[in-house]
Design an enzyme around this catalytic site. Structure first.
Site, mmCIF file in Angstrom:
data_model
loop_
_atom_site.group_PDB
_atom_site.id
_atom_site.type_symbol
_atom_site.label_atom_id
_atom_site.label_comp_id
_atom_site.label_asym_id
_atom_site.label_seq_id
_atom_site.Cartn_x
_atom_site.Cartn_y
_atom_site.Cartn_z
ATOM 1 N N PHE A 169 0.864 -1.185 0.000
ATOM 2 C CA PHE A 169 0.000 0.000 0.000
ATOM 3 C C PHE A 169 0.910 1.248 0.000
ATOM 4 C CE2 PHE A 169 -2.787 3.068 2.251
ATOM 5 C CZ PHE A 169 -3.908 2.970 1.441
ATOM 6 N N THR A 226 1.432 3.894 1.709
ATOM 7 C CA THR A 226 2.122 4.380 2.914
ATOM 8 C C THR A 226 3.175 3.392 3.425
ATOM 9 O OG1 THR A 226 0.418 3.374 4.295
ATOM 10 C CG2 THR A 226 0.148 5.717 3.753
ATOM 11 N N LYS A 227 3.180 2.173 2.922
ATOM 12 C CA LYS A 227 4.081 1.140 3.462
ATOM 13 C C LYS A 227 5.523 1.347 2.982
ATOM 14 C CE LYS A 227 0.619 -0.518 5.668
ATOM 15 N NZ LYS A 227 -0.257 -1.637 5.379
ATOM 16 N N ASN A 228 6.405 0.404 3.320
ATOM 17 C CA ASN A 228 7.834 0.635 3.101
ATOM 18 C C ASN A 228 8.228 0.689 1.627
ATOM 19 O OD1 ASN A 228 7.733 0.537 5.825
ATOM 20 N ND2 ASN A 228 9.152 -1.160 6.088
ATOM 21 N N LEU A 229 7.441 0.041 0.771
ATOM 22 C CA LEU A 229 7.550 0.244 -0.671
ATOM 23 C C LEU A 229 6.158 0.034 -1.232
ATOM 24 C CD1 LEU A 229 8.359 -2.658 -2.885
ATOM 25 C CD2 LEU A 229 8.928 -3.024 -0.501
#
Ligand SMILES: *Cc1c(COP(=O)(O)O)cnc(C)c1O
Length: 377
Positions: free
Chosen positions: A177, A179-182
């Protein structure tokens, strides 16, 4: 409004996606195979099965584990509801076990106490990016004949005693998603060192279809024939999005390093504010920080939240304990079930954290927090 999380998209990312538009494959094709190989290199060499979201990854992982009616699945409650709801959707009984007060991660003693003869999976969450207490949790799960699942939606790129996230549990789930780390816009993956679980995940992702003639029950039906041996769904990630994922992975180490830098900058700026607690880190943990979970100790979390939002800072709260959702409350889960998770939730506020966040913005957010608690300089 400064968001609490945001994707970082480069010119190379744009190029990678647009290149796929000119090929024969838009949906699952060679770019997915490549993304799965690229991912594998970041999760201890274990095979990865790309799917359409982190929620799909949880559904696929539980299905691969054979989760169903009559089974108990132990779940940490300080998480996005999907960690629990995906197991409930498959008919399992969710048993919430409390978290450790420092990390917010599944407490091994609580997990052990929650085991029943019907427990088939124990699910921990790498809260904020901090890896779970993998060794005791693995031991507890395996001792009960259950599998350990690690919801690593926050933590790809992190390590625990030198071992990468993705190499700590029987099943690891990832989310891509924005907002996640990638990111792949929407996307996720299931990772496992076990061939049978990987095969189960691949099957469930694609309707349970069997195309291999040698494995078919009715191979003489004709060359067109494919048949379903177990129910599944369509959770196939498109090539378009997988290309974005492969391009993003080349910057994962840089993203993780920048997130750590921002984390340390908040830590330093807020260390002397007695009314808050900065995030804990266990010995042996090298987290890929997804969140900066600040804790407000004087009962004014809501006021701080409103103060920061009022100043254009898009803070967030992660998470309301999963069993507080009415869907679980209606099933009989009561408040008070996991006191550590409830206290953590009552105190928690996520400050903005994403790779493109400027130092000046970090300083501005920290200054607003300091001023709120009456620190002048
Ligand atoms: C984001 C998230 C999910 C779900 O991932 P999606 O890609 O949004 O479906 C699951 N668990 C946790 C802990 C998450 O943060």
């Amino acid at each position: 409004m400064l968001p609490y999380g945001r994707q970082s998209i480069s010119a190379e990312d744009v190029e990678a996606v647009t290149a796929v538009l000119g090929t024969d494959w838009l949906t699952t094709g060679p770019a997915v195979t490549r993304f799965e190989d690229d991912l594998s290199a970041h999760v201890g060499g274990n095979p990865a099965v790309a799917v359409t979201s982190g929620t799909a990854a949880l559904h696929v992982a539980y299905a691969a584990a054979g989760v169903g009616p009559g089974q108990d699945v132990v779940v940490a409650p300080l998480t996005f509801v999907a960690t629990a709801s995906a197991a409930a959707l498959l008919g399992a009984n969710v048993v919430f076990a409390d978290v450790s007060p420092d990390t917010g991660n599944l407490d091994p003693d609580a997990a052990k106490a929650a085991l029943t003869p019907n427990t088939t999976v124990v699910s921990g969450v790498d809260y904020a990016g901090h890896p779970i207490d993998a060794e005791p949790l693995r031991e507890i799960a395996h001792g009960a004949g259950a599998l350990l699942l690690e919801d690593a939606a926050h933590s790809i790129g992190g390590t625990w005693h030198g071992r990468p996230v993705g190499d700590l549990a029987d099943l690891t789930t990832l989310s891509f998603f924005p907002t996640k780390n990638l990111t792949t816009a929407e996307g996720g993956a299931v990772v496992s060192p076990r061939d049978d679980l990987v095969a189960g995940a691949r099957s469930f992702r694609n309707h349970g279809l069997v195309r291999d003639r040698a494995a078919q029950r009715f191979p003489d039906e004709g060359p067109w024939h494919q048949e379903v041996h177990a129910f599944g769904l369509n959770y196939r990630l498109p090539d378009l999005l997988a290309a974005l994922g492969s391009s993003q992975l080349t910057r994962l180490a840089a993203f993780t390093a920048r997130r750590a830098e921002i984390h340390a900058r908040y830590d330093a700026a807020l260390a002397d504010v007695a009314e808050v607690r900065t995030p804990s880190r266990r010995d042996g943990a090298d987290p890929a920080w997804h969140l900066y979970p600040l804790r407000v100790l004087d009962g004014r979390r809501r006021e701080l939240f409103d103060h920061l939002r009022g100043n254009g800072i898009g803070v967030q709260v992660n998470y309301v304990p999963a069993y507080w959702h009415p869907v679980f409350a209606d099933l009989g889960y009561r408040r008070g079930l996991c006191p550590n998770a409830e206290e953590y939730y009552a105190q928690q506020i996520s400050l903005p954290l994403f790779p493109d966040l400027a130092d000046a913005d970090v300083d501005r957010v920290a200054q607003l927090v300091r001023e709120f608690f009456g620190h002048r300089e």
